[in-house]
Design an enzyme around this catalytic site. Structure first.
Site, mmCIF file in Angstrom:
data_model
loop_
_atom_site.group_PDB
_atom_site.id
_atom_site.type_symbol
_atom_site.label_atom_id
_atom_site.label_comp_id
_atom_site.label_asym_id
_atom_site.label_seq_id
_atom_site.Cartn_x
_atom_site.Cartn_y
_atom_site.Cartn_z
ATOM 1 N N ASP A 1 -12.602 -8.856 3.912
ATOM 2 C CA ASP A 1 -13.866 -9.532 3.561
ATOM 3 C C ASP A 1 -14.152 -11.033 3.444
ATOM 4 O O ASP A 1 -15.180 -11.081 3.798
ATOM 5 C CB ASP A 1 -13.767 -8.675 1.871
ATOM 6 C CG ASP A 1 -13.407 -7.708 1.749
ATOM 7 O OD1 ASP A 1 -13.663 -6.318 2.494
ATOM 8 O OD2 ASP A 1 -13.585 -7.057 0.710
ATOM 9 N N ASP B 1 -6.353 -7.339 4.097
ATOM 10 C CA ASP B 1 -7.140 -6.399 3.356
ATOM 11 C C ASP B 1 -8.484 -7.394 2.957
ATOM 12 O O ASP B 1 -9.280 -7.374 3.166
ATOM 13 C CB ASP B 1 -6.359 -4.988 2.299
ATOM 14 C CG ASP B 1 -8.674 -5.180 1.486
ATOM 15 O OD1 ASP B 1 -9.372 -4.550 2.068
ATOM 16 O OD2 ASP B 1 -8.048 -5.171 0.584
ATOM 17 N N LYS C 1 4.150 -14.608 3.361
ATOM 18 C CA LYS C 1 3.819 -16.066 1.942
ATOM 19 C C LYS C 1 5.178 -16.468 1.733
ATOM 20 O O LYS C 1 6.233 -15.603 0.977
ATOM 21 C CB LYS C 1 2.867 -15.419 0.765
ATOM 22 C CG LYS C 1 3.433 -16.021 -0.011
ATOM 23 C CD LYS C 1 2.689 -17.570 -0.218
ATOM 24 C CE LYS C 1 2.791 -18.374 -1.404
ATOM 25 N NZ LYS C 1 1.965 -19.359 -1.801
ATOM 26 N N TYR D 1 0.766 -1.940 0.061
ATOM 27 C CA TYR D 1 -0.300 0.125 -0.146
ATOM 28 C C TYR D 1 1.181 1.572 0.098
ATOM 29 O O TYR D 1 0.019 1.780 -0.386
ATOM 30 C CB TYR D 1 -1.040 0.152 1.009
ATOM 31 C CG TYR D 1 -2.033 -0.966 1.659
ATOM 32 C CD1 TYR D 1 -2.566 -2.016 0.579
ATOM 33 C CD2 TYR D 1 -3.315 -0.210 1.226
ATOM 34 C CE1 TYR D 1 -3.095 -2.731 0.908
ATOM 35 C CE2 TYR D 1 -4.369 -0.447 0.645
ATOM 36 C CZ TYR D 1 -4.872 -2.198 1.065
ATOM 37 O OH TYR D 1 -5.860 -2.590 1.061
ATOM 38 N N ASP E 1 -2.708 -18.629 1.266
ATOM 39 C CA ASP E 1 -3.197 -19.030 0.611
ATOM 40 C C ASP E 1 -4.415 -20.110 1.356
ATOM 41 O O ASP E 1 -5.097 -20.747 1.400
ATOM 42 C CB ASP E 1 -3.107 -19.863 -0.762
ATOM 43 C CG ASP E 1 -1.249 -20.612 -0.670
ATOM 44 O OD1 ASP E 1 -1.342 -20.711 0.774
ATOM 45 O OD2 ASP E 1 -1.601 -21.265 -1.222
HETATM 46 C C1 IPM Z 1 -10.470 -1.769 3.603
HETATM 47 C C2 IPM Z 1 -10.739 -0.370 2.619
HETATM 48 C C3 IPM Z 1 -9.735 0.178 2.193
HETATM 49 C C4 IPM Z 1 -8.424 -0.907 1.877
HETATM 50 C C5 IPM Z 1 -9.501 0.651 0.618
HETATM 51 C C6 IPM Z 1 -11.045 1.682 0.435
HETATM 52 C C7 IPM Z 1 -8.560 1.986 0.139
HETATM 53 O O1 IPM Z 1 -10.608 -1.794 1.256
HETATM 54 O O2 IPM Z 1 -10.962 -0.615 4.481
HETATM 55 O O3 IPM Z 1 -10.671 -2.551 3.558
HETATM 56 O O4 IPM Z 1 -7.957 -1.876 0.853
HETATM 57 O O5 IPM Z 1 -7.707 -0.496 3.149
HETATM 58 MG MG MG Z 2 -10.550 -3.920 2.420
#
Ligand code: IPM
Ligand code: MG
Length: 369
Positions: free
Chosen positions: A251, A247, A191, A141, A223
């Site tokens: 999710d 990240d 990894k 990032y 993975d």
């Molecule tokens: C998160 C989001 C952010 C990230 C984006 C919006 C920059 O996906 O907070 O998980 O990648 O950190």
């Molecule tokens: Mg995210």
């Protein structure tokens, strides 16, 4: 307790869900005799439209002068063609870095009541309780060099993944400290079979682990971790990982619990904490009153816990969320195949506030006996 809170509603469903989180905080203040002062600032696409910058100086100054920042979401398809550094997301990344919040805590709890909303079989998902500790200021990032260059008519894009021992140590300590208050298990995800950054990650995390003899540490490749999360999410307690892996895995963990809309997060380590739901700006459902405000409300609970040190008030909000779910109220993202009562974004917020009042009444009655 007095708290100065900067509210950055941001883009998409950000304003809708943040409004419910702020209302919840007002209710907590009224019920418990606290004083929370709110100031609002612009970030993301909204800020680009008005000032040309995804993080105007006025916003950053306001954030740094407050005790905590509550953020909605950033991102809007109208800026998709812009380079990464000019997009709404850049505002959030700059803010995280300026605030020095290197540890992002993302608790993923699979409430029994909404287990049927998980894409996994209820018996696999229900009861999972995972805390993802994501490193937030390093890795791909922020690594330099980065950019897109042109070489003899050929476009070449570069991103750099860098980690120092110091960056790994400080976030590892956050994960181990958290594990000590939980089931005392840390899964460190990397990894290391391919990346040098991961080899260093593994070595430093193992060194930090020596200070926590009661915590069981395992190392997992990313993975394999993605696979185990789907197969048996209950095997995890704390997952510690670097920025990009965190990240992605957060999710995945979120949707296992039922919906991405349910999860809050806290970014800590700097002087001012940053609290935001894990979900994004969801441009497809903006303005319809269907967004789930629970992630934003859960973020407000984390704000009270980590910045305000108001553990009881944080727990009350979490219990209120649980009560609303138990009573069968659902936004569309967590709708149950066997019924339940549909609630809009603001109805869901109102229900949480009513549940909070009920919890306060119960406590008052108990003390009065
Ligand atoms: C998160 C989001 C952010 C990230 C984006 C919006 C920059 O996906 O907070 O998980 O990648 O950190
Ligand atoms: Mg995210």
């Amino acid at each position: 307790m007095q708290l100065k809170i900067t509210v950055l509603e941001g883009d998409g469903i950000g304003p809708e869900v943040t409004c419910e989180a702020v209302r919840t905080l007002h209710a907590v203040a009224a019920l418990n005799g606290h004083k929370f002062d709110f100031a609002t600032g612009k970030i993301g696409g909204e800020a680009i439209r008005q000032t040309g910058s995804p993080l105007p100086t006025a916003t950053l100054d306001m954030c740094m002068a407050s005790d905590a920042v509550l953020l909605g979401a950033v991102g809007s398809p109208e800026f998709d063609a812009l380079p990464a550094t000019h997009r709404p997301e850049a505002g959030l990344l700059l803010l995280r870095r300026a605030m020095g919040n290197y540890a992002n805590l993302r608790p993923a709890i699979a409430y029994e009541e909404i287990a049927s909303a998980s894409p996994l079989r209820p018996e696999i998902a229900a009861g999972a309780d995972i805390l993802i500790v994501r490193e937030l200021l390093g890795g791909l990032y922020f690594g330099e060099p980065r950019g897109i260059s042109y070489d003899n008519g050929n476009s070449v894009a570069t991103n750099t993944m860098t980690y120092s021992a110091h960056e790994i140590q400080r976030v590892a300590r956050v994960a181990f400290d958290a594990a000590m208050r939980r089931k005392k298990k840390v899964a460190s995800v990397d990894k290391a079979n391919v990346l040098e950054t991961s080899q260093l990650w593994r070595r430093i995390v193992s060194e930090v682990a020596r200070d926590y003899p009661d915590v069981m540490l395992e190392h997992l490749y990313v993975d394999a971790c993605a696979m185990h999360l789907i197969k048996n999410p209950k095997r995890f307690d704390v997952i510690l990982t670097e920025n990009l892996f965190g990240d992605i895995l957060s999710d995945e963990a979120a949707v296992i619990t039922g919906s991405l809309g349910m999860l809050g997060s806290a970014s800590i380590g700097g002087e001012v904490g940053l609290y935001e739901p894990v979900h994004g700006s969801a441009p497809d459902i903006v303005g319809q009153g269907v967004a789930n405000p629970v992630g934003a409300i859960a973020s407000a609970a984390m704000l009270l816990r980590y910045t305000g040190k108001l553990e009881q008030e944080a727990k009350d909000i979490e219990e209120a969320i649980s009560l609303v779910l138990k009573a069968g109220y659902r936004t569309p993202d967590i709708k149950s195949p066997i019924g339940g009562v549909m609630a809009s974004t603001s109805e869901m917020g109102q229900l949480v506030i009513e549940a909070l009042a009920e919890i306060a009444d119960r406590r008052y009655a108990y003390h009065a006996v």
